[in-house]
Design a protein around this motif. Sequence first.
Motif, PDB file in Angstrom:
ATOM      1  N   VAL A   1       3.505  19.481 -28.500  1.00 15.45           N
ATOM      2  CA  VAL A   1       2.644  19.344 -27.331  1.00 15.45           C
ATOM      3  C   VAL A   1       2.968  18.013 -26.657  1.00 15.45           C
ATOM      4  CG1 VAL A   1       0.770  20.783 -28.203  1.00 15.45           C
ATOM      5  CG2 VAL A   1       0.811  18.342 -28.766  1.00 15.45           C
ATOM      6  N   VAL A   2       2.567  17.913 -25.395  1.00 12.25           N
ATOM      7  CA  VAL A   2       2.862  16.710 -24.622  1.00 12.25           C
ATOM      8  C   VAL A   2       1.728  16.453 -23.644  1.00 12.25           C
ATOM      9  CG1 VAL A   2       4.133  17.977 -22.838  1.00 12.25           C
ATOM     10  CG2 VAL A   2       4.624  15.554 -23.206  1.00 12.25           C
ATOM     11  N   ILE A   3       1.471  15.180 -23.375  1.00  9.17           N
ATOM     12  CA  ILE A   3       0.537  14.775 -22.329  1.00  9.17           C
ATOM     13  C   ILE A   3       1.352  14.126 -21.223  1.00  9.17           C
ATOM     14  CG2 ILE A   3      -1.359  13.218 -21.721  1.00  9.17           C
ATOM     15  CD1 ILE A   3      -2.465  13.613 -24.511  1.00  9.17           C
ATOM     16  N   LEU A   4       1.133  14.574 -19.991  1.00 11.94           N
ATOM     17  CA  LEU A   4       1.878  14.068 -18.843  1.00 11.94           C
ATOM     18  C   LEU A   4       1.096  12.955 -18.150  1.00 11.94           C
ATOM     19  CD1 LEU A   4       2.914  17.475 -17.204  1.00 11.94           C
ATOM     20  CD2 LEU A   4       4.134  16.206 -18.991  1.00 11.94           C
ATOM     21  N   SER A   5       1.822  12.021 -17.587  1.00 10.83           N
ATOM     22  CA  SER A   5       1.160  11.042 -16.729  1.00 10.83           C
ATOM     23  C   SER A   5       0.777  11.708 -15.407  1.00 10.83           C
ATOM     24  CB  SER A   5       2.086   9.853 -16.466  1.00 10.83           C
ATOM     25  OG  SER A   5       3.152  10.235 -15.618  1.00 10.83           O
ATOM     26  N   HIS A   6      -0.220  11.138 -14.748  1.00 10.08           N
ATOM     27  CA  HIS A   6      -0.661  11.683 -13.463  1.00 10.08           C
ATOM     28  C   HIS A   6       0.477  11.636 -12.443  1.00 10.08           C
ATOM     29  CE1 HIS A   6      -2.747  11.745  -9.557  1.00 10.08           C
ATOM     30  NE2 HIS A   6      -3.645  12.500 -10.164  1.00 10.08           N
ATOM     31  N   GLU A   7       1.247  10.545 -12.454  1.00  6.74           N
ATOM     32  CA  GLU A   7       2.336  10.383 -11.507  1.00  6.74           C
ATOM     33  C   GLU A   7       3.427  11.434 -11.721  1.00  6.74           C
ATOM     34  OE1 GLU A   7      -0.090   6.885 -11.723  1.00  6.74           O
ATOM     35  OE2 GLU A   7       0.953   8.008 -13.299  1.00  6.74           O
ATOM     36  N   LEU A   8       3.750  11.731 -12.988  1.00  2.00           N
ATOM     37  CA  LEU A   8       4.759  12.745 -13.265  1.00  2.00           C
ATOM     38  C   LEU A   8       4.247  14.127 -12.872  1.00  2.00           C
ATOM     39  CD1 LEU A   8       7.563  13.275 -14.595  1.00  2.00           C
ATOM     40  CD2 LEU A   8       6.313  13.805 -16.693  1.00  2.00           C
ATOM     41  N   TRP A   9       2.994  14.389 -13.131  1.00  4.55           N
ATOM     42  CA  TRP A   9       2.393  15.684 -12.768  1.00  4.55           C
ATOM     43  C   TRP A   9       2.472  15.897 -11.259  1.00  4.55           C
ATOM     44  CZ3 TRP A   9      -3.100  16.277 -10.995  1.00  4.55           C
ATOM     45  CH2 TRP A   9      -3.447  17.623 -10.836  1.00  4.55           C
ATOM     46  N   VAL A  10       2.256  14.836 -10.490  1.00  3.74           N
ATOM     47  CA  VAL A  10       2.302  14.958  -9.037  1.00  3.74           C
ATOM     48  C   VAL A  10       3.737  15.093  -8.547  1.00  3.74           C
ATOM     49  CG1 VAL A  10       1.821  13.757  -6.870  1.00  3.74           C
ATOM     50  CG2 VAL A  10       0.125  13.738  -8.712  1.00  3.74           C
TER      51      VAL A  10
ATOM     52  N   ALA B   1       7.095  -3.499 -20.901  1.00  2.00           N
ATOM     53  CA  ALA B   1       6.053  -4.468 -20.595  1.00  2.00           C
ATOM     54  C   ALA B   1       4.746  -3.776 -20.236  1.00  2.00           C
ATOM     55  CB  ALA B   1       6.501  -5.389 -19.457  1.00  2.00           C
ATOM     56  N   TYR B   2       3.665  -4.541 -20.378  1.00  2.00           N
ATOM     57  CA  TYR B   2       2.336  -4.052 -20.012  1.00  2.00           C
ATOM     58  C   TYR B   2       2.321  -3.563 -18.569  1.00  2.00           C
ATOM     59  CZ  TYR B   2      -2.327  -4.456 -18.027  1.00  2.00           C
ATOM     60  OH  TYR B   2      -3.491  -4.208 -17.332  1.00  2.00           O
ATOM     61  N   GLY B   3       1.672  -2.434 -18.373  1.00  2.00           N
ATOM     62  CA  GLY B   3       1.486  -1.904 -17.030  1.00  2.00           C
ATOM     63  C   GLY B   3       2.654  -1.113 -16.479  1.00  2.00           C
ATOM     64  N   LYS B   4       3.795  -1.072 -17.192  1.00  2.00           N
ATOM     65  CA  LYS B   4       4.936  -0.320 -16.694  1.00  2.00           C
ATOM     66  C   LYS B   4       4.672   1.178 -16.817  1.00  2.00           C
ATOM     67  CE  LYS B   4       7.441  -3.871 -15.625  1.00  2.00           C
ATOM     68  NZ  LYS B   4       7.760  -4.185 -14.223  1.00  2.00           N
ATOM     69  N   GLN B   5       5.357   1.937 -15.994  1.00  2.00           N
ATOM     70  CA  GLN B   5       5.128   3.370 -15.917  1.00  2.00           C
ATOM     71  C   GLN B   5       5.586   4.085 -17.183  1.00  2.00           C
ATOM     72  OE1 GLN B   5       3.626   5.297 -13.555  1.00  2.00           O
ATOM     73  NE2 GLN B   5       3.958   7.011 -14.939  1.00  2.00           N
ATOM     74  N   VAL B   6       4.690   4.845 -17.781  1.00  2.00           N
ATOM     75  CA  VAL B   6       5.012   5.749 -18.891  1.00  2.00           C
ATOM     76  C   VAL B   6       4.844   7.168 -18.369  1.00  2.00           C
ATOM     77  CG1 VAL B   6       4.405   6.504 -21.209  1.00  2.00           C
ATOM     78  CG2 VAL B   6       4.264   4.074 -20.615  1.00  2.00           C
ATOM     79  N   ASP B   7       5.834   8.010 -18.627  1.00  2.00           N
ATOM     80  CA  ASP B   7       5.816   9.370 -18.074  1.00  2.00           C
ATOM     81  C   ASP B   7       5.157  10.383 -18.995  1.00  2.00           C
ATOM     82  OD1 ASP B   7       7.295   8.629 -15.705  1.00  2.00           O
ATOM     83  OD2 ASP B   7       9.063   8.484 -16.974  1.00  2.00           O
ATOM     84  N   VAL B   8       5.442  10.298 -20.283  1.00  2.00           N
ATOM     85  CA  VAL B   8       4.943  11.314 -21.213  1.00  2.00           C
ATOM     86  C   VAL B   8       4.535  10.665 -22.529  1.00  2.00           C
ATOM     87  CG1 VAL B   8       6.235  13.258 -20.265  1.00  2.00           C
ATOM     88  CG2 VAL B   8       7.306  11.799 -21.970  1.00  2.00           C
ATOM     89  N   TRP B   9       3.576  11.322 -23.201  1.00  2.00           N
ATOM     90  CA  TRP B   9       3.172  10.927 -24.547  1.00  2.00           C
ATOM     91  C   TRP B   9       3.256  12.161 -25.443  1.00  2.00           C
ATOM     92  CZ3 TRP B   9       0.763   9.446 -20.108  1.00  2.00           C
ATOM     93  CH2 TRP B   9       0.666   8.080 -19.850  1.00  2.00           C
ATOM     94  N   THR B  10       3.826  11.981 -26.613  1.00  2.00           N
ATOM     95  CA  THR B  10       3.898  13.056 -27.604  1.00  2.00           C
ATOM     96  C   THR B  10       3.235  12.582 -28.884  1.00  2.00           C
ATOM     97  OG1 THR B  10       6.092  12.278 -28.294  1.00  2.00           O
ATOM     98  CG2 THR B  10       6.011  14.057 -26.661  1.00  2.00           C
ATOM     99  N   PRO B  11       2.748  13.497 -29.730  1.00  2.00           N
ATOM    100  CA  PRO B  11       2.113  13.068 -30.977  1.00  2.00           C
ATOM    101  C   PRO B  11       3.142  12.552 -31.977  1.00  2.00           C
ATOM    102  CG  PRO B  11       2.144  15.455 -30.818  1.00  2.00           C
ATOM    103  CD  PRO B  11       2.639  14.952 -29.512  1.00  2.00           C
ATOM    104  N   PHE B  12       2.803  11.437 -32.620  1.00  2.00           N
ATOM    105  CA  PHE B  12       3.663  10.909 -33.680  1.00  2.00           C
ATOM    106  C   PHE B  12       3.471  11.767 -34.926  1.00  2.00           C
ATOM    107  CE2 PHE B  12       4.518   8.290 -37.361  1.00  2.00           C
ATOM    108  CZ  PHE B  12       5.750   7.732 -37.035  1.00  2.00           C
TER     109      PHE B  12
END
Length: 889
Positions: free
Chosen positions: A224-233, A275-286
């Motif tokens: 499974v994956v969670i998308l960033s709002h920016e990538l979804w758009v 760095a803090y605040g940089k764009q992350v596109d996707v998160w996956t479970p470890f």
Amino acid sequence: MYPSRWWNVLRARLRTFVWRAKVEKELDKELQFHLERQKEQNLARGMTADEARFAASRRLGGVTQIQEECRDMRQTEQVETIFRDLQFAMRTLARTPGFSVAIIATMAIAIGANSAIFSVIDGVLLKPLPYEHPNQLVRVFLNSPEFPRFPLNPFDLRDYRDRSRSFASIAGYTRDDLQLSATDTPVRLTGFAVTAGFFHVLGERPEMGRAFSTKDELPASARVVILSHELWVSRFASRPDILGRKVVLNGEPYTVAGVMAPGFQHPGNEYQPLAYGKQVDVWTPFRFDGNPAFRGSHFLDGIGRLRMGVSAAQARAELGSVMTQMGREHEGDRGWRVILTPLHTEIVGGTQRLLWTLLGSVIVVLLIACVNAANLLLARASIRGREFAVRSALGARRSRLIRLLLTESILLSIIGAALGVCIAFAGVKILVALLPPDFPRGGDIHVNGMMFLFTLTIAIATGILFGLAPAWQGSNVDLRAHLHQSGRSATSSAGMLRLRSGLVVSEVALACMLLIGAGLMLRSFANLLHTDPGFRAKGVLTAGISLRSPSYKKPEGIEGFYRQLLLRLDSTPGISASGIGTDIPWTGYNENDGGFTIEGKKPAPGSQFHARYHSASDDYFRTLGIPLVQGRFFDTRDRSAGSRSLIINDAMARLYWPGQNAVGWRISFDDHPKESDWFTVVGIAGDVKDTPASDGAEPAFWWTLREFPYADMVVAVRGRSGASVLADDLRAAVHSLDPSLAVADIRTMDEISARAYSSSQFALFLFGLFALLALSLAGIGTYGVMSYSMNQRSHEFGLRMALGAQPRDVLAFVFRQGMKLTLAGALIGMLCSLAFGKLLASLLYRVSIYDPVTIVVACLIALVTAALACYVPARRATQNDPMDALRAE
């Protein structure tokens, strides 16, 4: 004013104040007495307690109303007096526009610079992080004598989560970039593998869908994956039915479990840093895959949220006891301690000293501006001496004159602050544009209400600061001298000149102090530029490639692809060399540290042999221009079966083989090595530091690409063509082998180098700018004092020349007067710079805060500037006509 007269006035005012307070107190007591008496009478008539109190209040209401009306009249009178003072101040300033513009412009620049720097400090240091209760967030690291800050082992983190009671939640995360297979061009996505509870730690939840659970951490769980709002758009056109749909990442299908809310801020990480605040596109479970008993692999960043009422010290103590218990259970957990760092400190800690030092520097500029404004007001106060004498003769008290003069100075400061706000708006935009690329919280820097409040406060404070001395001096008038003579006494002028001279000494000292600080920063930056970086950046282009699709599951397939890619690149016209490695210099790849055994050597008790490990192709070092110190680089001899070779850096050779030739020694990464487990050192490469300002390089070694072909590697090409041509050649070579692969992070080594130097350049630019501004203001102040002094003594110089003095004698005399002030200021500035230099010590590179060359040069610049400021008044003094002086006599 004689002492006896001064004492009589003070005693009379004290008696008046005490009498007024006494009368008001007695009146209040009398009213209270009558109120109670009237209540008793009303109660005796049969009224209830509330009725009695109400009737008594109405009966005595006339008296209290008169008292309230008197208070209102006094307040109204005070307000009207303030408005009259403001009106008079505006008329007075309008009559002298040149004088007003000079002070307003000086204060506008100084206050605007302060407000701009404060906006940066507010956005970076003062504004809370954009998380729920951010003061409860801490970063979790391991610590040992050999590793001051080290990432976590995944199973250690799971034990912390299960056993700790000090944390509301604790989680881990690690960099895990993924490739999105699209219909047009494959895209490399910035991704992180996170444990369950990661978003809960930060007080966030997906805008759509769900967060990860502990079931998602199981090795056999669905992807499974969670998308960033920016990538979804941007990539999925904001499709409302995105939840549950399949997306292909690294060649495998993932189910979209959620979409994060816009503006979610990455907390920053250590391993393969982002760095803090940089764009992350996707998160996956470890996924907790592997043997839980093996605790030697550390690559997970830890973050936790403390429970309400639990301090970081309490949580650290509890995790320390948990770690001790785990050390008894697992050998790999022995010898480690847990350290906790507040998340805010972890994000901005490296910039706090720089920003506070910059604020101190710009405050020094503001002080110099205040001194200049005070000098101008002092000159104007001496001219207005007759006006103040007339006011005093008509009954104006000294406090009234001081209030009138302070009103003028505060009005000037507020007008200057209003213009300073405009300068601050532009200054903040310029500062944000000049910030280094990885400067923490750069996106949080804005002009806001706090900046306006700061500007208003500093305007009032500076108005009082630079207006107080002129107001005190100007209000001290001698009635006989001003009303019966020409309006100025020699004694008064001498005292005012001494005060103005003292102010000039102070601003020269402050300017000299800033000049020395800027000189130290310049020497430091020059040392950085002249330090050998250990590689040759010119003409090198780099890019990242990830082979994480099912087509490259085996190491042989990964190595085969990279070998073919190198062959294609080497045969491309315009490319002179190409290489592949796990990392490139100055990109923050610093946490891969492994232990090993050296044949025939034993480590010191309680320690172990360790160094950073990397993997590289044959021409990796030649492509980057890393020199060979001893032995040889990798070549075809290291590709044959049974050949196991290593290249180490010079720092590792000096550490473990001091005074010896490390080439030919053998290293093993097994606790009980067999003959086939030994690696032979075939070469020693030159040192490359983590950053230009690092004290030295860390011990490191490289395996051959054949031994350890990592899926994520960096390709470097050197050529005579431009960067765009090299990038096109690299993309063409990759896509000719596999069109589904993305070529990411295309950068030249010149860009990487410039980024590494950007923080030092930023600090040097601002310090230099403030020092130049301070020097200019100090020169203007010196000129003003000398010009005023020469005008006051023009009659004297005329007499001197009438009695035989030569123009050069007058010129030398004036220069001596100016140089005395400057030398005194320079000497004080040198002493102050020693304290100021201690604030700069952590920002300097290979230069002492007591550097004599910098101090001498800075003082010489201050002296030359003062000499130029004295020249025009001195020339004017030599042009006085002796006959005018004699006729006046």
